[in-house]
Design an enzyme around this catalytic site. Structure first.
Site, PDB file in Angstrom:
ATOM      1  N   CYS A   1       0.813  -1.279   0.136  1.00 48.43           N
ATOM      2  CA  CYS A   1       0.043  -0.112   0.111  1.00 48.43           C
ATOM      3  C   CYS A   1       0.957   1.298   0.218  1.00 48.43           C
ATOM      4  CB  CYS A   1      -0.927   0.086   1.084  1.00 48.43           C
ATOM      5  SG  CYS A   1      -0.315   0.243   2.776  1.00 48.43           S
TER       6      CYS A   1
ATOM      7  N   CYS B   1      -2.084   1.735  -4.581  1.00 47.35           N
ATOM      8  CA  CYS B   1      -0.691   2.211  -4.933  1.00 47.35           C
ATOM      9  C   CYS B   1      -0.702   2.132  -6.489  1.00 47.35           C
ATOM     10  CB  CYS B   1       0.585   1.731  -4.392  1.00 47.35           C
ATOM     11  SG  CYS B   1       0.697  -0.241  -4.447  1.00 47.35           S
TER      12      CYS B   1
ATOM     13  N   CYS C   1       3.625  -0.133  -8.652  1.00 42.96           N
ATOM     14  CA  CYS C   1       4.266  -1.266  -8.502  1.00 42.96           C
ATOM     15  C   CYS C   1       4.764  -2.096  -9.998  1.00 42.96           C
ATOM     16  CB  CYS C   1       3.002  -2.363  -7.850  1.00 42.96           C
ATOM     17  SG  CYS C   1       3.537  -3.988  -7.107  1.00 42.96           S
TER      18      CYS C   1
END
Length: 140
Positions: A15, A89, A93
């Site tokens: 997160c 997020c 990533c």
């Protein structure tokens, strides 16, 4: 899942601040898998400390996440994981072929009351329980 047949599956929770959602999810998966899964967590912009309300909500479940420290998610963590669960997020990533990715749309517990965080916690528990049953069907 990993290169070694006897290796544990590796699950990474990510997160933004690695201070609430990912810490709660990691706490649940660690407890519910009884060590059968390697659990990691990280953030794209790690906070200074674990959210105290998240710590309190998890303590109600008998899970202590108070010793966790928000950490930066690394490309290596993602590469070395079998399952990557993102929580808000988004595109930060990195994506590697052959990995299982899920994005869990969860409210950020930052600034929320204990009652609001309990609802988030319970949502996370349900998702982690389903993930566990899928990743380790023999344990469920």
């Amino acid at each position: 899942m990993t290169d070694t047949p006897s290796a544990k599956p590796v699950v990474l929770f990510v997160c933004i601040h690695n201070a609430g959602r990912s810490q709660m999810a990691a706490g649940y998966l660690s407890a519910l898998s009884a060590g059968a899964i390697e659990v990691r967590s990280g953030g794209s912009e790690p906070g200074d400390q674990i959210n105290p309300v998240a710590i309190a909500a998890m303590a109600e479940e008998g899970i202590d996440i108070s010793h966790g420290v928000p950490q930066m998610m690394t490309t290596e963590q993602v590469r070395d994981s079998d399952v990557v669960i993102t929580m808000g997020c988004g595109d930060v990533c990195p994506i590697f072929p052959g990995k299982r990715y899920e994005d869990w749309d969860l409210v950020d517990p930052k600034g929320k009351t204990i009652d609001e965080v309990r609802a988030i916690r319970d949502d996370i528990k349900a998702r982690v329980t389903a993930l566990l049953a899928d990743v380790l069907p023999t344990l469920s």
